[in-house]
Design a protein around this motif. Structure first.
Motif, PDB file in Angstrom:
ATOM      1  N   ALA A 272       9.927 -29.044 -16.432  1.00  0.00           N
ATOM      2  CA  ALA A 272      10.927 -29.629 -17.327  1.00  0.00           C
ATOM      3  C   ALA A 272      10.331 -30.672 -18.267  1.00  0.00           C
ATOM      4  CB  ALA A 272      12.053 -30.248 -16.508  1.00  0.00           C
ATOM      5  N   GLY A 273       9.169 -31.197 -17.915  1.00  0.00           N
ATOM      6  CA  GLY A 273       8.537 -32.199 -18.769  1.00  0.00           C
ATOM      7  C   GLY A 273       7.488 -31.650 -19.711  1.00  0.00           C
ATOM      8  N   VAL A 274       7.299 -30.340 -19.727  1.00  0.00           N
ATOM      9  CA  VAL A 274       6.262 -29.728 -20.575  1.00  0.00           C
ATOM     10  C   VAL A 274       6.725 -29.716 -22.026  1.00  0.00           C
ATOM     11  CG1 VAL A 274       5.024 -27.583 -21.074  1.00  0.00           C
ATOM     12  CG2 VAL A 274       5.325 -28.337 -18.707  1.00  0.00           C
ATOM     13  N   SER A 275       5.879 -30.211 -22.926  1.00  0.00           N
ATOM     14  CA  SER A 275       6.255 -30.284 -24.337  1.00  0.00           C
ATOM     15  C   SER A 275       6.188 -28.914 -24.992  1.00  0.00           C
ATOM     16  CB  SER A 275       5.345 -31.253 -25.091  1.00  0.00           C
ATOM     17  OG  SER A 275       4.058 -30.680 -25.289  1.00  0.00           O
ATOM     18  N   LEU A 276       6.868 -28.788 -26.100  1.00  0.00           N
ATOM     19  CA  LEU A 276       6.839 -27.537 -26.863  1.00  0.00           C
ATOM     20  C   LEU A 276       5.442 -27.238 -27.380  1.00  0.00           C
ATOM     21  CD1 LEU A 276      10.199 -28.166 -28.676  1.00  0.00           C
ATOM     22  CD2 LEU A 276       9.743 -26.183 -27.231  1.00  0.00           C
ATOM     23  N   THR A 277       4.692 -28.265 -27.730  1.00  0.00           N
ATOM     24  CA  THR A 277       3.301 -28.060 -28.176  1.00  0.00           C
ATOM     25  C   THR A 277       2.457 -27.493 -27.038  1.00  0.00           C
ATOM     26  OG1 THR A 277       3.415 -29.818 -29.828  1.00  0.00           O
ATOM     27  CG2 THR A 277       1.222 -29.201 -29.035  1.00  0.00           C
ATOM     28  N   GLN A 278       2.599 -28.045 -25.851  1.00  0.00           N
ATOM     29  CA  GLN A 278       1.854 -27.527 -24.703  1.00  0.00           C
ATOM     30  C   GLN A 278       2.219 -26.065 -24.450  1.00  0.00           C
ATOM     31  OE1 GLN A 278       3.288 -30.798 -22.087  1.00  0.00           O
ATOM     32  NE2 GLN A 278       1.159 -30.959 -21.406  1.00  0.00           N
ATOM     33  N   PHE A 279       3.491 -25.753 -24.507  1.00  0.00           N
ATOM     34  CA  PHE A 279       3.950 -24.385 -24.266  1.00  0.00           C
ATOM     35  C   PHE A 279       3.450 -23.447 -25.357  1.00  0.00           C
ATOM     36  CE2 PHE A 279       7.583 -21.213 -24.118  1.00  0.00           C
ATOM     37  CZ  PHE A 279       7.152 -20.606 -22.960  1.00  0.00           C
ATOM     38  N   GLU A 280       3.485 -23.895 -26.599  1.00  0.00           N
ATOM     39  CA  GLU A 280       2.982 -23.075 -27.710  1.00  0.00           C
ATOM     40  C   GLU A 280       1.508 -22.743 -27.523  1.00  0.00           C
ATOM     41  OE1 GLU A 280       1.833 -23.808 -32.406  1.00  0.00           O
ATOM     42  OE2 GLU A 280       3.568 -24.862 -31.589  1.00  0.00           O
ATOM     43  N   ASN A 281       0.712 -23.735 -27.181  1.00  0.00           N
ATOM     44  CA  ASN A 281      -0.728 -23.504 -27.003  1.00  0.00           C
ATOM     45  C   ASN A 281      -1.004 -22.594 -25.820  1.00  0.00           C
ATOM     46  OD1 ASN A 281      -1.240 -25.174 -29.192  1.00  0.00           O
ATOM     47  ND2 ASN A 281      -1.555 -26.994 -27.938  1.00  0.00           N
ATOM     48  N   PHE A 282      -0.236 -22.763 -24.746  1.00  0.00           N
ATOM     49  CA  PHE A 282      -0.431 -21.953 -23.544  1.00  0.00           C
ATOM     50  C   PHE A 282      -0.086 -20.489 -23.804  1.00  0.00           C
ATOM     51  CE2 PHE A 282       0.587 -20.316 -19.324  1.00  0.00           C
ATOM     52  CZ  PHE A 282      -0.424 -20.857 -18.538  1.00  0.00           C
ATOM     53  N   THR A 283       1.008 -20.253 -24.512  1.00  0.00           N
ATOM     54  CA  THR A 283       1.449 -18.874 -24.738  1.00  0.00           C
ATOM     55  C   THR A 283       0.586 -18.125 -25.747  1.00  0.00           C
ATOM     56  OG1 THR A 283       3.065 -19.686 -26.361  1.00  0.00           O
ATOM     57  CG2 THR A 283       3.861 -19.276 -24.118  1.00  0.00           C
ATOM     58  N   GLU A 284      -0.234 -18.826 -26.483  1.00  0.00           N
ATOM     59  CA  GLU A 284      -1.095 -18.154 -27.462  1.00  0.00           C
ATOM     60  C   GLU A 284      -1.963 -17.092 -26.795  1.00  0.00           C
ATOM     61  OE1 GLU A 284      -4.153 -19.258 -31.136  1.00  0.00           O
ATOM     62  OE2 GLU A 284      -3.348 -20.843 -29.855  1.00  0.00           O
ATOM     63  N   ASN A 285      -2.390 -17.352 -25.573  1.00  0.00           N
ATOM     64  CA  ASN A 285      -3.230 -16.394 -24.845  1.00  0.00           C
ATOM     65  C   ASN A 285      -2.438 -15.495 -23.897  1.00  0.00           C
ATOM     66  OD1 ASN A 285      -5.640 -17.363 -25.997  1.00  0.00           O
ATOM     67  ND2 ASN A 285      -5.696 -19.043 -24.523  1.00  0.00           N
ATOM     68  N   HIS A 286      -1.143 -15.776 -23.713  1.00  0.00           N
ATOM     69  CA  HIS A 286      -0.357 -15.019 -22.752  1.00  0.00           C
ATOM     70  C   HIS A 286       0.811 -14.261 -23.378  1.00  0.00           C
ATOM     71  CE1 HIS A 286      -2.596 -16.849 -19.478  1.00  0.00           C
ATOM     72  NE2 HIS A 286      -2.345 -18.044 -19.976  1.00  0.00           N
ATOM     73  N   HIS A 287       1.319 -14.753 -24.494  1.00  0.00           N
ATOM     74  CA  HIS A 287       2.431 -14.083 -25.185  1.00  0.00           C
ATOM     75  C   HIS A 287       2.367 -14.519 -26.649  1.00  0.00           C
ATOM     76  CE1 HIS A 287       6.064 -12.299 -26.361  1.00  0.00           C
ATOM     77  NE2 HIS A 287       6.817 -12.532 -25.300  1.00  0.00           N
ATOM     78  N   ALA A 288       1.551 -13.822 -27.433  1.00  0.00           N
ATOM     79  CA  ALA A 288       1.268 -14.235 -28.811  1.00  0.00           C
ATOM     80  C   ALA A 288       2.525 -14.290 -29.673  1.00  0.00           C
ATOM     81  CB  ALA A 288       0.242 -13.292 -29.439  1.00  0.00           C
ATOM     82  N   GLU A 289       3.460 -13.366 -29.461  1.00  0.00           N
ATOM     83  CA  GLU A 289       4.690 -13.352 -30.265  1.00  0.00           C
ATOM     84  C   GLU A 289       5.528 -14.598 -30.005  1.00  0.00           C
ATOM     85  OE1 GLU A 289       7.736 -11.944 -32.888  1.00  0.00           O
ATOM     86  OE2 GLU A 289       5.583 -11.650 -32.713  1.00  0.00           O
ATOM     87  N   LEU A 290       5.568 -15.051 -28.767  1.00  0.00           N
ATOM     88  CA  LEU A 290       6.305 -16.261 -28.446  1.00  0.00           C
ATOM     89  C   LEU A 290       5.619 -17.486 -29.047  1.00  0.00           C
ATOM     90  CD1 LEU A 290       8.696 -17.475 -26.985  1.00  0.00           C
ATOM     91  CD2 LEU A 290       7.365 -17.462 -24.867  1.00  0.00           C
TER      92      LEU A 290
END
Length: 498
Positions: A272-290
């Motif tokens: 719940a404390g994960v920022s949108l920037t952290q999530f964006e960077n993480f998904t770049e390698n796991h779900h590029a469309e997201l």
């Protein structure tokens, strides 16, 4: 040696100097504290909504046993109490030994300076970019500069001289902010205080910052109406505009398990404390469309501070992340003193701002399943501006294909009703069919007949209806452009079927 206690003050380092803040001052927006209490008026407040960027400052947050890298944020909407043990750098702190830093120098040389409202925020935003590029060994490109300036409105000179200043920054002359301000002595202070929880009483105000989830759950049970504040990118605006006041607050950003972001089998677990920037960077390698969707979600200043959980729990019918999470069949994990439960997002939204959420429950994390390569996913955001704008219509589709046939379909739309909605009638219509242009044109027409959007300041109902219809066609056109051979086979299969 660390000690655990409950203290009655927030400790922040501002331009390297420690500030101990208590009482009503802890509830001020950071920008107001900087201007009125710390005598640092270079940080401006113009819109007080996180839109113009005049209030941009740089913040390195304390996490576990160290600080994060410096990132930009809108200090006008973020309360002081969110920055315990953080290191804040304002425009005044960018100079070094009374000399302009490299970004400031280039802004001067290339005539990028504007009025006193815009320029400090611009300089802070570009200094954040210079700090990041210097650390990673990358060059500042025009594209990077444009992306980092999406949260800063330019009113006077236009962007060209500002961009010229940015791309001419000599990073060999950049003096690291981390080396200047994240010092060993300041780190030792943080290590001594990091285990402390916080409880502050102000004038008709109350703040709790626990360090353990169990304590947070007890506080929520004792006071169900207490407001949970994470990034305050939405609540801070409403507070500033007098829609309601954040007077009784529970902050969860010091609870370690709520900051976790990790892969678990084929699921991303997003605390719940994960920022949108952290999530964006993480998904770049796991779900590029997201990750692509998140790039146009908001400005860096907003994404660095706001959280995915905050966007989900705000429950706006135009929340940008919600359609994508719905078609991914994401689950919201909730906890109370009675235990834990998992709620599918598809059933979480009951009506406008009405959720499957008990008064004593706290969202701990979001489970986001990842789809295999047999799925085609597309997420669209339609707004008047490409960057930093509120959506008029959002669209998400996940289509599972086998031999050119749709074996499963998931469609979600936002901006067309009181909540973001899945479209079961359209999903059923698509399932079992070949991927053809005619099919998706028909799906768009049918979807148009099923929704009843309203007219507001961002769009008329007729505009939204037409956009929804067009997005189904857009989805197919993009699929066709990416898979021409497969499309030819599907079209032929559909023709033979007739």
């Amino acid at each position: 040696m660390t000690h655990s206690t409950e203290r009655q003050s927030i400790h922040i380092f501002i331009n390297g100097r420690q500030h101990q803040i208590s009482g009503d001052d802890a509830f001020l927006p950071l920008a107001q504290y900087l201007r009125l209490k710390a005598d640092l008026p270079g940080t401006k407040v113009v819109c007080a909504e996180g839109d113009c960027g005049a209030c941009t400052a740089l913040v390195a947050k304390w996490n576990k046993n160290n600080w994060s890298a410096f990132q930009t944020l809108n200090s006008c909407i973020a309360p002081v109490y969110l920055f315990d043990l953080a290191s804040v750098v304002t425009v005044e702190g960018l100079t070094f030994e009374d000399e302009l830093n490299e970004v400031q120098t280039k802004m001067q040389q290339f005539h990028g300076g504007q009025c006193g409202y815009c320029t400090p925020g611009m300089v802070c935003a570009l200094s954040g970019l210079a700090e990041s590029c210097s650390k990673s060994g990358q060059q500042i490109t025009e594209k990077k500069a444009r992306n980092h300036l999406t949260g800063n409105l330019c009113r006077c000179t236009g962007y060209e001289p500002i961009l010229n200043a940015a791309i001419n920054v000599d990073l060999t002359k950049w003096i690291s902010l981390a080396e200047r301000y994240l010092t060993t002595s300041n780190k030792e202070v943080c290590l001594q205080l990091a285990a402390d929880s916080i409880a502050i009483q102000g004038t008709n105000k109350e703040l709790h910052v626990p360090t353990e989830l169990a304590k947070a759950l007890t506080l929520k049970k004792q006071s169900p109406g207490i407001r949970i504040v994470s990034g305050a990118t939405d609540l801070g605006v409403l507070h500033n505009k007098g829609k309601f006041f954040l007077d009784k607050v529970l902050v969860l950003n010091r609870i370690p398990e709520l900051s976790k972001l990790e892969m678990n089998a084929q699921t991303i677990e997003v605390g719940a404390g994960v920022s949108l920037t952290q999530f964006e960077n993480f998904t770049e390698n796991h779900h590029a469309e997201l990750s692509r969707l998140l790039r146009v979600f908001a400005s860096p200043q907003i994404k660095n501070q706001g959280t995915l959980a905050g966007n989900v729990l705000n429950g706006s019918p135009i929340g940008d992340s919600i359609p994508a999470l719905l078609v991914l069949n994401a689950q919201l994990n909730l906890a109370s003193t009675q235990g834990q439960r998992q709620v599918p997002l598809t059933s979480f939204y009951k009506a406008y701002k009405t959720f499957d959420l008990m008064p004593d429950e706290i969202a701990t994390h979001i489970s986001v399943p990842l789809l295999d390569k047999s799925w085609l996913t597309k997420y669209y955001k339609v707004s008047l501006r490409k960057d930093l704008d509120i959506s008029a219509v959002t669209f998400a589709a996940a289509i599972k294909l086998k031999d050119g046939l749709i074996t499963e379909a998931r469609i979600a739309l936002g901006g067309v009703g009181p909540t973001v909605v899945r479209m079961p009638e359209i999903e059923k219509m698509l399932t079992g069919q070949a991927m053809t242009e005619a099919l998706f044109k028909t799906a768009g027409q049918k979807a148009r007949a099923l929704i009843k959007p309203l007219s507001d300041l961002r769009a008329t109902d007729e505009y939204r209806l037409k956009v929804v219809e067009n997005l189904f066609h857009k989805f197919f056109i993009e699929y066709r452009n990416e898979n021409e051979t497969a499309v030819s086979s599907s079209e032929e299969q559909a023709y033979v079927g007739r």
